[in-house]
Design an enzyme around this catalytic site. Structure first.
Site, PDB file in Angstrom:
ATOM      1  N   GLU A 152      39.660   4.273 -66.824  1.00  0.00           N
ATOM      2  CA  GLU A 152      40.225   4.248 -68.354  1.00  0.00           C
ATOM      3  C   GLU A 152      41.747   3.472 -68.500  1.00  0.00           C
ATOM      4  OE1 GLU A 152      39.446   7.809 -70.585  1.00  0.00           O
ATOM      5  OE2 GLU A 152      37.717   7.281 -70.903  1.00  0.00           O
ATOM      6  N   GLU A 260      28.437   5.486 -68.007  1.00  0.00           N
ATOM      7  CA  GLU A 260      28.419   6.347 -69.024  1.00  0.00           C
ATOM      8  C   GLU A 260      27.026   6.398 -70.075  1.00  0.00           C
ATOM      9  OE1 GLU A 260      32.210   8.175 -69.776  1.00  0.00           O
ATOM     10  OE2 GLU A 260      33.137   8.197 -67.279  1.00  0.00           O
TER      11      GLU A 260
HETATM   12  C1  XIL Z   1      33.813  13.994 -70.476  1.00  0.00           C
HETATM   13  C2  XIL Z   1      32.853  14.978 -71.040  1.00  0.00           C
HETATM   14  O1  XIL Z   1      31.709  14.852 -71.162  1.00  0.00           O
HETATM   15  C3  XIL Z   1      33.105  16.387 -71.718  1.00  0.00           C
HETATM   16  O2  XIL Z   1      32.139  17.625 -71.240  1.00  0.00           O
HETATM   17  C4  XIL Z   1      35.120  17.026 -71.756  1.00  0.00           C
HETATM   18  O3  XIL Z   1      34.743  18.067 -72.429  1.00  0.00           O
HETATM   19  C5  XIL Z   1      35.310  15.327 -71.801  1.00  0.00           C
HETATM   20  O4  XIL Z   1      35.409  14.145 -70.851  1.00  0.00           O
HETATM   21  N1  XIL Z   1      34.579   9.481 -70.675  1.00  0.00           N
HETATM   22  C6  XIL Z   1      35.091   9.677 -69.238  1.00  0.00           C
HETATM   23  C7  XIL Z   1      34.294  11.343 -69.483  1.00  0.00           C
HETATM   24  O5  XIL Z   1      35.661   8.950 -67.876  1.00  0.00           O
HETATM   25  O6  XIL Z   1      35.372  11.874 -68.365  1.00  0.00           O
HETATM   26  C8  XIL Z   1      34.089  12.093 -70.243  1.00  0.00           C
HETATM   27  O7  XIL Z   1      34.100  12.726 -70.196  1.00  0.00           O
HETATM   28  C9  XIL Z   1      33.396  10.427 -71.759  1.00  0.00           C
HETATM   29  C10 XIL Z   1      34.781   9.260 -71.764  1.00  0.00           C
END
Ligand code: XIL
Length: 342
Positions: A152, A260
């Site tokens: 990100e 994801e």
């Molecule tokens: C999220 C997790 O799923 C949560 O449990 C945590 O509280 C915050 O992070 N993009 C990403 C992930 O790259 O690491 C994130 O994961 C969701 C968005």
């Protein structure tokens, strides 16, 4: 047979190329293997402690990624203390079950401890980043197949996100991170991961492509890109724009991972919304399976009971293919079918 022998037996069978001895014939994971699709899931440490969940994961997925465990704040909450035990458990579980392991993530602007967020000085920041990457990737050298080295890094308009790394080091923090990672484990695949980067023609997606092209152009070792794909059921998938994205990264010699995936529904759930959600999951998996340069589909969790969605997006839920009781929704069956179709 005691546990150790069962595992060794299973591993040698895996090495011989058949899953039959592991009781995996016909499983979704066996179908993914046969289709040469990496079908992964984000997990939490507790998932690999519970015998039922362990079995469930091993039957359905051929890659795991820690949802939070490897993030800086959790892995190294203070400068002097490394919490290896949870990561070690995940890596051991993956290895014992012949499942690939992915690491997530080093460079990020969230879930950092105060000593990272508070960095002010360029040399100190570069040294700490280098140490973090080298320490983790040396420990797990050869055991973690791929890493989201950075996550990100762009704003919605395509400019670089204002993070501690940009402020202290400048944009070349990416060069440092990827070069350090390559040196620490030359066999690991190195990925730049982001969201809203899936549709060619949109500002952020185009900027993401240009950034990656520039990195490649100056010899920064990057092997693939991650499209997070945290999608909403109410917006149909634009398969053509997604295929264009895959094609242009393929032309750069990079693989694309759907890294994801979840598809959130605006509550309340209706049959119509679930059908729209299913169409997105099916469309995505179909593209992952058929497009050269794709082939990686990772779910951001499996059960709605533990999904990050309700906490992050008020009024949304039901984003994953397993319900709150852990029962598969019809969409999981169709995903299994897609994996087994030639
Ligand atoms: C999220 C997790 O799923 C949560 O449990 C945590 O509280 C915050 O992070 N993009 C990403 C992930 O790259 O690491 C994130 O994961 C969701 C968005």
């Amino acid at each position: 047979m005691n546990k150790t022998y069962a595992i060794i037996g299973c591993l040698s069978i895996l090495a011989a190329g058949s899953l039959a001895g592991c009781g995996l014939t016909g499983s979704v994971r066996a179908r993914a293997d046969a289709a040469k699709v990496t079908f992964g899931v984000a997990v939490q440490p507790g998932d690999v402690l519970d015998p039922g969940t362990k079995k469930f994961i091993a039957r359905n997925f051929n890659l795991i990624v820690p949802e939070n465990t490897m993030k800086w704040k959790l892995l190294r909450p203070t400068k002097a203390f490394w919490n290896w035990s949870d990561m070690d458990k995940l890596v051991d579980f993956a290895e014992e079950n012949g499942i690939a392991m992915k690491g997530h993530t080093f460079v990020w602007h969230q879930q950092n401890p105060p000593y990272v967020d508070g960095l002010k000085n360029r040399d100190e920041a570069a040294a700490l980043l280098t140490e973090q990457i080298t320490t983790v990737m040396t420990r797990y050298r050869g055991r973690i197949r791929e890493y989201d080295v950075a996550n990100e890094v762009l704003n919605e308009d395509g400019s670089m996100r204002n993070t501690v790394w940009l402020r202290t080091i400048g944009p070349e923090y990416l060069d440092i991170a990827f070069r350090t990672a390559r040196e620490a484990d030359p066999g690991a695949r190195l990925i730049l991961n982001d969201y809203n980067n899936e549709y060619a023609g949109q500002a952020k997606a185009d900027a993401f492509y240009e950034l990656v092209k520039a990195l490649k152009g100056r010899g920064v070792p990057i092997d693939g890109v991650g499209l997070q794909l945290h999608l909403m059921a109410k917006y149909p998938l634009n398969g053509d724009a997604l295929k264009k994205t895959i094609a242009r990264f393929r032309d750069l010699g990079l693989f694309v991972s759907f890294s994801e995936v979840d598809v959130r529904i605006e509550l309340p759930v209706t049959a119509e919304k679930e059908a729209a959600q299913a169409a997105i999951y099916e469309g995505l998996l179909g593209i992952a399976k058929s497009e050269a340069g794709a082939g990686n589909f990772v779910l951001w969790g499996y059960t709605d009971a533990k999904s990050w969605i309700p906490a992050a997006f008020a009024g949304y839920g039901s984003a994953l293919p397993f319900d709150r009781e852990g029962k598969p929704k019809p969409v999981f069956k169709s995903m299994g079918k897609i994996l087994s179709t030639r």
